[in-house]
Design a protein around this motif. Structure first.
Motif, mmCIF file in Angstrom:
data_model
loop_
_atom_site.group_PDB
_atom_site.id
_atom_site.type_symbol
_atom_site.label_atom_id
_atom_site.label_comp_id
_atom_site.label_asym_id
_atom_site.label_seq_id
_atom_site.Cartn_x
_atom_site.Cartn_y
_atom_site.Cartn_z
ATOM 1 N N GLY A 6 -32.987 17.436 -12.193
ATOM 2 C CA GLY A 6 -32.273 17.300 -13.471
ATOM 3 C C GLY A 6 -32.739 16.119 -14.293
ATOM 4 N N ASN A 7 -32.232 16.064 -15.521
ATOM 5 C CA ASN A 7 -32.631 15.018 -16.468
ATOM 6 C C ASN A 7 -31.651 13.851 -16.432
ATOM 7 O OD1 ASN A 7 -34.522 16.899 -17.143
ATOM 8 N ND2 ASN A 7 -33.736 17.289 -19.197
ATOM 9 N N ALA A 8 -32.080 12.737 -16.987
ATOM 10 C CA ALA A 8 -31.189 11.599 -17.223
ATOM 11 C C ALA A 8 -30.805 11.607 -18.694
ATOM 12 C CB ALA A 8 -31.900 10.299 -16.875
ATOM 13 N N ILE A 9 -29.511 11.419 -18.953
ATOM 14 C CA ILE A 9 -29.015 11.493 -20.335
ATOM 15 C C ILE A 9 -28.580 10.101 -20.787
ATOM 16 C CG2 ILE A 9 -27.386 12.614 -21.913
ATOM 17 C CD1 ILE A 9 -29.172 14.604 -20.427
ATOM 18 N N PHE A 10 -29.149 9.626 -21.884
ATOM 19 C CA PHE A 10 -28.723 8.360 -22.473
ATOM 20 C C PHE A 10 -27.670 8.654 -23.549
ATOM 21 C CE2 PHE A 10 -32.958 7.575 -20.842
ATOM 22 C CZ PHE A 10 -32.783 6.388 -20.147
ATOM 23 N N SER A 11 -26.778 7.693 -23.732
ATOM 24 C CA SER A 11 -25.745 7.922 -24.741
ATOM 25 C C SER A 11 -25.327 6.615 -25.412
ATOM 26 C CB SER A 11 -24.522 8.608 -24.123
ATOM 27 O OG SER A 11 -23.937 7.760 -23.153
ATOM 28 N N ALA A 12 -24.897 6.757 -26.633
ATOM 29 C CA ALA A 12 -24.320 5.651 -27.424
ATOM 30 C C ALA A 12 -23.748 6.272 -28.687
ATOM 31 C CB ALA A 12 -25.375 4.607 -27.780
ATOM 32 N N ARG A 13 -22.896 5.536 -29.368
ATOM 33 C CA ARG A 13 -22.333 6.052 -30.624
ATOM 34 C C ARG A 13 -22.166 4.906 -31.603
ATOM 35 N NH1 ARG A 13 -17.382 7.958 -32.741
ATOM 36 N NH2 ARG A 13 -16.162 7.080 -31.036
#
Lengths: 336, 573
Positions: free
Chosen positions: A54-61
């Motif tokens: 699977g992939n690694a998901i980066f996040s921010a808002r």
């Protein structure tokens, strides 16, 4: 006159009825110019990534649209992955990492640091991720040449007898994948051709054609090319020819059978992954598109020979580049 | 088959056909030009620019030789070759040999006219029209001379675009009810397939003009740009179609004349298989009344313009200037190797930045040169009124004035709408006729003021942007066939605006705030010897300057000046 004006009035009313009402086009300028704030901090969804599964998901808002760049660096390999965008939200839709590389070599099993930079706001944030399993070649990928076993004697090779000629499989720190790659270069001032390698289908199996699918929309040609052009001439051309043996007689007839080509000016420094859909390849004659000479259909299942030619304008004469991971993938371009 | 091959085939056929006919005619047309320019750049930067060359020399000689063959009374064949040699070219290096024009035209049955090959096409201002929207309206002669060379090179003639294809037109005359009906149709190729994923793209168009009488005329115009199906495996086909209706009513009032005219239409813009691409449908209306007052030698017009925000017309919204093209000289400057912006000197005489034919996507605008009508009358998202006045006295004093008051129809990044105003004033005064001079002494004056404002409830969305352009020209005949030419143009951009960024579908994606305190000037003086009405030699000295005084502009440029000396020898055969 009155009738004309009435007609024009009616046409105007009719036309105005078909205009859609939107509030405004584009993002809100008021929002773009508001004071920047991070509403959700920068993070990654897993501390250890297994890119086989699977992939690694980066996040921010953020509170407004900004240009952002995530730079992931391997602590051992020094490989770099860059993901960038312009949005208010960083999530799976725009910041999903499958273990691939932007600046080669490939990532290894190692710890990585991911840094988010919002240059316009002079703001940044970091997080870490370790790789437990690196990315695999996609299912259905067919390796034409990764040079790990040197030059196959069943391939056809030709090199001009120019100055400082070299066509060697090398094993050194330049290797972007595995340990080896093909290095080709030299000076030939009487011909465009520096050297060539023909990857014949019968080097892989007993058939006269490669075992590719019949659908050219599904077949992607991929190759890693290292550019190191002479700054004075900036001249190295890599030409890949795909010769279709349409009548399966084991011989390519250039006057009656299709040849599709992909030519690229190697005018960059470093490794670059080139991927082209087979359906988008054209027939070239002296660098210009011409109609194919055979059935005029892209038939990847009929490819009998793939040729790599290194070319240079004889007025300059000198060319050099390295290649690795010559391959075909199905349904999408190779993503390293 | 390339143009040269086609030309030789056509030439051979024409020769065979002409062999049996005594009336065969062959004439030569074309032109020759020799141009040499010396350019010097001076840069005022915080760091002394030590990385870019400051002097540039160049020039060329070219010959356009055209064969006009009339194998019979109904047919005319034209082929023109170009030989161009850049100065310094030697034994073929730097020499270009090209086919510049190739067409066949004729008449079938004394009724249907046709032309095949190169075409100069124009329809209405909303369908197919080269607006030259960013050009100076009143260009002093010394600059016009350079602009004429650009127009010759790019085949600009009366707002036409250069295209390749076929064109037919014919007319029908009537004895009752109607006076005549004229038909026109064309098909051209915009871009060729690459046999893989780029489809063949064509443009077709047609027009029917019905003349009921000298007083009343109406017409229908059609224009469609579309990808030809099955020319590649790519089934995502682009199309842009426009239908318009136009009318003109003339009404004589004593010696005066009142004309009511206009055009209205609809457009559709879509990709057949791209789910991300929007489908754009919209309409436009342009209607005006024009009153000719014979006693005052004056035309007065008032009009209403409404062009929808989603109105798209490739043929009318292509721009002659490509603002992304590299400049001919000093493309990069300063130690940081900045791209030199396109300035007045490039707009006037740099043929590199001009497009020969229409583009297949929405062209880039440049608010430095035109913020109000960047696509001429076909500029989308505009509604409002305009007025024009034209005066020509008996002794040839020309005065033209224009006022536009427009608004946006849909906001751009804001609910508040921009308001636009434009005032133009141009005049040409022949002083030699006024004061009784034997030799020509003509003065040109021009002024254009554009102002864009937006008042929003959010101060950050407000806009107050002005663009003032002033021009002055002089043309003095010192002795017969020796003229002194002089010209000066000043452009001042002040205030803030937002540069719109668009994606490949012309949708707005972002707005970049931009602040201007920009001043540009160009001044030139020249001496022109006229050997005949078709041949001249001109020596030019001109200086342009660019001063960006904005302290908060993100893209602040170093100030620079370009001095230029040039010699142009131009002859038309």
């Amino acid at each position: 006159m009155k009738k004309t004006l009435l007609f024009i009035g009616l046409v105007s009313i009719g036309l105005s009825a078909c205009r859609k009402e939107n509030t405004f086009d584009g993002p809100s300028i008021n929002e773009i110019n508001s004071k920047f704030a991070i509403l959700e901090s920068f993070k990654v969804d897993k501390s250890t990534a297994d890119f086989e599964t699977g992939n690694a998901i980066f996040s921010a808002r953020f509170n407004k649209i900004v240009s952002w760049k995530i730079t992931i660096k391997g602590s051992i390999s020094k490989a770099t992955k860059i993901i960038s965008g312009e949005s208010k939200v960083i999530d799976a839709s725009n910041a999903s990492w499958n273990g691939s590389t932007t600046l080669f070599p490939l990532f290894k099993t190692e710890n990585c640091t991911a840094t988010l930079l919002i240059a316009s706001e002079n703001d940044s944030a970091s997080t870490t991720i370790s790789i437990s399993k690196t990315k695999l070649l996609p299912t259905g990928a067919r390796m034409i040449a990764n040079f790990e076993n040197g030059l196959d004697p069943k391939w056809t090779k030709f090199f001009q007898s120019g100055a400082s000629m070299e066509c060697l499989v090398k094993a050194d720190n330049f290797a972007p994948e595995g340990t080896k790659y093909l290095n080709m270069g030299g000076t030939v001032n009487w011909d465009w051709l520096i050297g060539l390698v023909d990857f014949n289908a019968n080097a892989y199996n007993n058939n006269v054609t490669f075992p590719f699918s019949t659908n050219p929309e599904n077949e992607y040609f991929n190759v890693l090319i290292y550019g190191d052009p002479d700054p004075k001439t900036n001249m190295t051309k890599a030409l890949f020819q795909f010769k279709e043996d349409e009548n399966s007689d084991g011989v390519f007839d250039p006057t009656k059978e299709d040849e599709y080509d992909y030519s690229v000016d190697v005018n960059w420094v470093g490794w670059r992954l080139i991927s082209v859909k087979y359906a988008e390849m054209v027939t070239l004659e002296n660098g210009s598109p011409i109609p194919p000479k055979g059935n005029k259909l892209h038939n990847p299942d009929k490819i009998g020979k793939i040729s790599f030619l290194q070319l240079a304008n004889p007025d300059f004469g000198f060319a050099r580049c390295k290649i690795d991971l010559v391959s075909f993938t199905q349904n999408k371009a190779l993503d390293l | 088959m390339n143009k040269k091959t086609i030309f030789f085939i056509v030439l051979a056929l024409a020769s065979l056909q002409g062999y049996a006919q005594k009336a065969r005619k062959l004439s030569f047309i074309g032109g020759a030009r020799s141009s040499v320019f010396s350019n010097a750049l001076s840069v005022s930067d915080t760091l002394i620019d030590t990385t870019t060359a400051k002097n540039n020399y160049g020039g060329y000689t070219l010959l356009d030789l055209g064969f006009n063959i009339q194998p019979n009374k109904q047919t005319e064949i034209m082929g023109m070759f170009r030989i161009k040699n850049n100065y310094g070219g030697f034994w073929g290096s730097g020499v270009q040999f090209d086919v510049r024009q190739l067409w066949v035209k004729g008449v079938v049955g004394n009724a249907l006219r046709y032309q095949i090959g190169d075409l100069n096409l124009r329809q209405s201002p909303f369908t197919l029209y080269n607006h030259h929207a960013d050009q100076l309206d009143s260009m002093p002669s010394v600059f016009k001379l350079q602009q004429n060379i650009v127009s010759y090179e790019q085949f600009y003639q009366n707002n036409t675009w250069r295209m390749q294809g076929a064109n037919v037109d014919f007319g029908l005359s009537f004895s009752k009810f109607l006076k005549e009906i004229n038909f026109n149709g064309f098909v051209t190729r915009l871009n060729a397939t690459n046999f893989a994923n780029v489809n063949e793209r064509l443009m077709t168009g047609g027009n029917i003009s019905v003349f009921q009488s000298n007083q009343f005329r109406f017409g229908y115009t059609y224009n469609s740009t579309f990808d030809l199906k099955a020319t590649t495996a790519n089934n995502n086909l682009f199309s842009n179609t426009i239908h318009t209706f136009d009318w003109s009513i003339n009404h004589a009032i004593a010696q005066n004349n009142l004309k009511l005219a206009g055009e209205a239409g609809i457009s559709n813009w879509n990709y057949s298989a791209d789910t991300l691409a929007p489908v754009l449908n919209d309409y436009f209306v342009n209607a005006y009344a024009k009153l000719y007052l014979a006693y005052f030698h004056t035309n007065i017009s008032v009009g209403y313009l409404n062009v929808g925000p989603d109105f798209r017309s490739i043929g009318a919204q292509s721009k002659d200037v490509n603002y992304n093209a590299p400049t001919l000289f000093f493309n990069r400057f300063t130690n940081n190797q900045q791209l030199r912006p396109i300035t007045l000197i490039d707009m006037i005489g740099n043929e590199n930045i001009y497009n020969r034919t229409i583009s297949t996507s929405l062209a880039s605008e440049n608010e430095v040169f035109n913020d109000i009508l960047p696509f001429g009358l076909a500029t989308f998202n505009r509604v409002g009124a305009y007025g024009k006045l034209q005066y020509q006295s008996k002794n040839n004093i020309h005065v033209q004035a224009e006022v536009y008051r427009l608004n946006e129809i849909r906001g751009q990044g804001s609910d508040a709408l921009k308001a636009f105003s434009q005032i133009k004033l141009n005049s040409k005064i022949p002083f030699h006729t006024l004061i009784g001079l034997a030799n020509k002494l003509e003065v040109q004056l021009g002024m254009r003021l554009q102002q864009t404002t937006r008042n929003s409830i959010y101060a950050t969305e407000n806009i107050d942007y002005k663009n003032l352009q002033v021009s002055l020209g002089l043309n003095y005949e010192i002795i017969p066939d020796l003229e002194l030419l002089a010209g000066f143009v000043q452009q001042q951009n002040n205030g803030n605006s937002f540069i719109t960024e668009r994606n490949e579908y012309s949708e707005v994606t972002y707005f970049r705030n931009s602040n201007y305190n920009l001043s540009q000037q160009i001044a030139a003086v020249g001496l022109r010897i006229n050997f005949s009405p078709k041949a001249y030699l001109c020596a030019l000295l001109q200086q342009s300057s660019y001063q960006d005084q904005s302290t908060i502009n993100n893209k602040a440029m170093a100030d620079f000046k370009i001095n230029q000396f040039g010699l142009i020898y131009n002859i038309l055969l």
